[in-house]
Design a protein around this motif. Structure first.
Motif, mmCIF file in Angstrom:
data_model
loop_
_atom_site.group_PDB
_atom_site.id
_atom_site.type_symbol
_atom_site.label_atom_id
_atom_site.label_comp_id
_atom_site.label_asym_id
_atom_site.label_seq_id
_atom_site.Cartn_x
_atom_site.Cartn_y
_atom_site.Cartn_z
ATOM 1 N N ASP B 74 0.860 -1.180 0.000
ATOM 2 C CA ASP B 74 0.000 0.000 0.000
ATOM 3 C C ASP B 74 0.896 1.230 0.000
ATOM 4 O O ASP B 74 1.523 1.535 0.993
ATOM 5 N N TYR B 75 0.900 1.938 -1.129
ATOM 6 C CA TYR B 75 1.831 3.066 -1.257
ATOM 7 C C TYR B 75 1.435 4.246 -0.396
ATOM 8 O O TYR B 75 2.184 5.202 -0.278
ATOM 9 N N LEU B 76 0.244 4.226 0.198
ATOM 10 C CA LEU B 76 -0.148 5.364 1.026
ATOM 11 C C LEU B 76 0.135 5.131 2.502
ATOM 12 O O LEU B 76 0.136 6.072 3.279
ATOM 13 N N CYS B 77 0.332 3.887 2.912
ATOM 14 C CA CYS B 77 0.662 3.685 4.325
ATOM 15 C C CYS B 77 1.749 2.614 4.486
ATOM 16 O O CYS B 77 1.489 1.546 5.031
ATOM 17 N N PRO B 78 2.969 2.910 4.025
ATOM 18 C CA PRO B 78 4.060 1.946 4.177
ATOM 19 C C PRO B 78 4.352 1.618 5.638
ATOM 20 O O PRO B 78 4.586 0.462 5.984
ATOM 21 N N MET B 79 4.302 2.630 6.507
ATOM 22 C CA MET B 79 4.642 2.415 7.914
ATOM 23 C C MET B 79 3.640 1.458 8.572
ATOM 24 O O MET B 79 4.011 0.630 9.397
ATOM 25 N N THR B 80 2.365 1.587 8.204
ATOM 26 C CA THR B 80 1.348 0.715 8.787
ATOM 27 C C THR B 80 1.607 -0.734 8.402
ATOM 28 O O THR B 80 1.483 -1.642 9.226
ATOM 29 N N ILE B 114 -2.431 10.470 8.767
ATOM 30 C CA ILE B 114 -2.738 11.830 8.315
ATOM 31 C C ILE B 114 -2.402 11.971 6.836
ATOM 32 O O ILE B 114 -3.204 12.467 6.044
ATOM 33 N N GLN B 115 -1.222 11.484 6.440
ATOM 34 C CA GLN B 115 -0.851 11.710 5.034
ATOM 35 C C GLN B 115 -1.707 10.880 4.088
ATOM 36 O O GLN B 115 -2.023 11.327 2.993
ATOM 37 N N SER B 116 -2.138 9.703 4.545
ATOM 38 C CA SER B 116 -3.026 8.903 3.700
ATOM 39 C C SER B 116 -4.377 9.593 3.547
ATOM 40 O O SER B 116 -4.934 9.649 2.445
ATOM 41 N N ARG B 155 10.952 8.774 1.167
ATOM 42 C CA ARG B 155 9.656 9.411 1.400
ATOM 43 C C ARG B 155 8.555 8.369 1.497
ATOM 44 O O ARG B 155 7.680 8.456 2.341
ATOM 45 N N MET B 156 8.588 7.398 0.606
ATOM 46 C CA MET B 156 7.471 6.465 0.563
ATOM 47 C C MET B 156 7.848 5.034 0.947
ATOM 48 O O MET B 156 7.172 4.416 1.743
ATOM 49 N N MET B 157 8.884 4.483 0.376
ATOM 50 C CA MET B 157 9.259 3.110 0.705
ATOM 51 C C MET B 157 10.206 3.134 1.896
ATOM 52 O O MET B 157 11.408 2.952 1.756
ATOM 53 N N THR B 158 9.621 3.350 3.072
ATOM 54 C CA THR B 158 10.451 3.700 4.221
ATOM 55 C C THR B 158 11.283 2.542 4.753
ATOM 56 O O THR B 158 12.433 2.729 5.073
ATOM 57 N N THR B 159 10.707 1.348 4.874
ATOM 58 C CA THR B 159 11.404 0.200 5.474
ATOM 59 C C THR B 159 12.103 0.606 6.768
ATOM 60 O O THR B 159 13.285 0.340 6.960
ATOM 61 N N SER B 336 -5.346 0.306 9.796
ATOM 62 C CA SER B 336 -4.694 1.124 8.763
ATOM 63 C C SER B 336 -5.648 2.268 8.430
ATOM 64 O O SER B 336 -6.804 2.251 8.845
ATOM 65 N N PRO B 337 -5.181 3.274 7.694
ATOM 66 C CA PRO B 337 -6.090 4.376 7.354
ATOM 67 C C PRO B 337 -7.343 3.906 6.624
ATOM 68 O O PRO B 337 -8.336 4.604 6.588
ATOM 69 N N ARG B 338 -7.298 2.712 6.046
ATOM 70 C CA ARG B 338 -8.441 2.226 5.279
ATOM 71 C C ARG B 338 -9.280 1.200 6.043
ATOM 72 O O ARG B 338 -10.353 0.848 5.605
#
Lengths: 164, 397
Positions: B74-80, B114-116, B155-159, B336-338
């Motif tokens: 999920d590109y909008l919530c990598p951390m989750t 928030i960002q998602s 920024r997005m693929m945090t790992t 998750s945000p979803r």
């Protein structure tokens, strides 16, 4: 719900018009306010993009203070890599031909940027801090074979030991 | 492109493909629409265009390596996704990460939420026709992504999360950077609301559109904000706390309206709650290590690795062989945000997962789309797709 269906009593129409005008005005106030805020858009490529210190970009193979290569060909980066994009061939250092400070050095060190996902696992794995992430990112090319970077392309220049 | 079919009742309807390359389907979703004039008689979602085989690929990677794959679900919530995977693995291993790592995980997860939601709000608004909201939302989202880049390097693929803690200590000035963002962000939410909440066009396009009853929502397995907008008070952060969420006080917004407008109001309210959680996490951020002490599983500190032989051996062993995870099965779900994002992990005692099944919230939420849109206009369908906040990469995996 505001679609006009039939005749509405006069005060209701007036109220609707006034409310619409007011909410629209409130919206335009926001856009007007934003007009005078500082611009946040980066003007790449006219100016360089801003990166954080830890940004994971193109790899750099570092050298130590005496200009020798830090990589001792232990293959840990290749083992850590989730996408198997690192290819190394090791060779022994000799007294006439000393490349790295350790016993061995990487005669061949290729990173296949077709596969690399910039996860930083190689950097985390490296026990000698030989491989680091630089801030380079302009990889685009018309020819995929050019995306297999050789050691010569990855290596820091001998003049300035630490590069980012 | 179109094809007319005759329904049993004799009415001629038009069969129309919406997508897979349609900007308002938020990814690569194909909707087969049966239209009677401008009314949607039937909407059938067709998925699978973004299938990447991530679940299968995980079986070929060590637990350590598989974390990189979770970013890409999920590109909008990598951390989750990172969090859910590492929590599942930690459950199997019986490792408890230190409090500092848990608090940072919570803070980063709420920033992710928030960002998602910002991406959702921006794209949802632009689908319906409000252009400026999109630009403002992405401006604020960029600040959060820069915070991620500061800590994790991307920024997005945090790992950024590891089994047993975090990959590295956040840099100096990290907390101040988040605080600076949080100090101005509530005003920005007010601005979005000023643009939309009482806007007559927005209300006409969203109020009463795409109604989903609580019963239907539960039957379809809908979770997250879409479920709460239908009146079901269910939030895993509060009802099944993980990663020390039980130490935070926050409200779970619930609405009973069940329409597109209610889902909008609810997500905006959730952003405000997330701000509170991040602030609590920063205020109460404990000092201490960011990695659990579990030799053989958690990578040793770099300083130790360079000075102590034992640590160096562990370092080599973990990276070349991975760590063995005791055999067993575990299901770990996070909010998750979803909605409910769950990882069902089976270990056979080796260093690679035997099977990882991802329960993705969007997959279940998308099932509700026909119920939302059928019998309404095509324009309402666009609002409905936006309101359930689907991410196709997560549906197809």
């Amino acid at each position: 719900m505001t679609r006009a269906t039939g005749f509405l009593p006069m005060p209701s129409i007036l109220h609707d018009i006034a409310d619409t005008a007011l909410t629209l005005a409130a919206g335009f106030k926001v856009t007007l306010k934003n007009l005078f805020r500082p611009t946040v858009t980066e003007d790449y490529p006219s100016e360089p993009p801003r990166f954080e210190q830890r940004f994971r970009g193109l790899h750099i193979l570092q050298r130590d203070e005496s200009g020798l290569e830090k990589c001792v060909a232990c293959f840990l980066c290749a083992a850590a890599c989730p996408s198997n994009c690192i290819y190394i061939e090791a060779a022994e250092n000799t007294s006439e031909n000393r490349i790295s400070a350790g016993e061995r050095y990487a005669a061949v060190y290729n990173i296949d940027y077709n596969r690399c996902i910039f996860c930083g696992y190689c950097v985390e794995a490296c026990p000698t801090d030989a491989i680091t992430h630089g801030h380079g990112f302009e990889l685009a090319t018309y020819n995929v074979t050019e995306l297999i970077y050789r050691k010569e392309q990855l290596l820091a220049s001998p003049a300035s030991p630490a590069q980012f | 492109m179109g094809d007319t079919v005759t329904t049993p009742s004799g009415a001629r309807t038009l069969l129309l493909n919406m997508g897979p390359q349609h900007p308002s389907t938020h990814g690569v979703l194909r909707l087969v629409l049966e239209l009677d004039g401008e009314t949607v008689v039937r909407a059938t979602p067709d998925i699978g265009y973004l299938h990447t085989g991530i679940e299968k690929s995980m079986e070929d990677k060590t637990y350590h390596q598989a974390i990189t794959l979770t970013d890409r679900i999920d590109y909008l919530c990598p951390m989750t996704n990172n969090l859910c995977f590492v929590l599942a693995a930690e459950k199997l291993l019986g490792i408890e990460p230190p409090p500092r790592a848990q608090f940072l995980r919570v803070a980063l997860n709420e920033l992710t939420r928030i960002q998602s939601h910002l991406v959702w709000l921006g794209t949802h608004a632009i689908d319906i026709g409000a252009m400026s909201v999109f630009l403002y939302c992405f401006r604020e989202r960029e600040q959060i992504l820069n915070i991620f880049e500061m800590a994790a390097g991307q920024r997005m693929m945090t790992t950024y999360f590891r089994v047993g803690g975090l990959s590295m200590e956040p840099p100096l000035g990290f907390v101040e950077r988040i605080r600076k963002f949080l100090s101005c962000f509530p005003d920005r939410i007010d601005e979005y609301e000023e643009l939309l909440t009482r806007n007559r066009i927005w209300m006409a396009r969203t109020k009463g559109v795409g109604f989903l009853s609580a019963e239907d929502a539960l039957d379809f397995g809908v979770s997250g904000p879409s479920l709460r907008a239908s009146g079901v008070d269910w939030d895993l952060r509060r009802d099944h706390p993980y990663s020390s969420y039980e130490k935070f006080s926050f409200n779970v917004p619930v609405s009973t309206e069940g329409d597109v407008y209610a889902r909008y109001i609810l997500r905006v309210a959730e952003m405000r709650e997330s701000i509170k959680i991040v602030q609590q996490a920063l205020d109460g951020l404990p000092e201490g290590p960011i990695k659990a002490t579990a030799p053989g599983v958690v990578l040793p500190d770099r300083e130790k690795m360079k000075t102590e032989m034992e640590a160096l051996i562990y370092h080599f062993k973990i990276i070349t062989e991975g760590y063995r995870v005791p055999p067993g099965e575990v299901y770990q779900a996070v909010e998750s945000p979803r909605g409910e994002m769950g990882y069902y992990m089976v270990s056979d005692g080796t260093s690679h997962p035997y099977r990882v099944k991802v329960r993705s919230p969007s997959f279940a939420n998308l099932q509700a789309l026909p119920a939302l849109a059928e019998g309404r206009l095509v324009a309402d369908l666009i609002a409905c797709i936006g309101s359930i906040d689907i991410v196709l990469g997560e549906i197809d995996r």
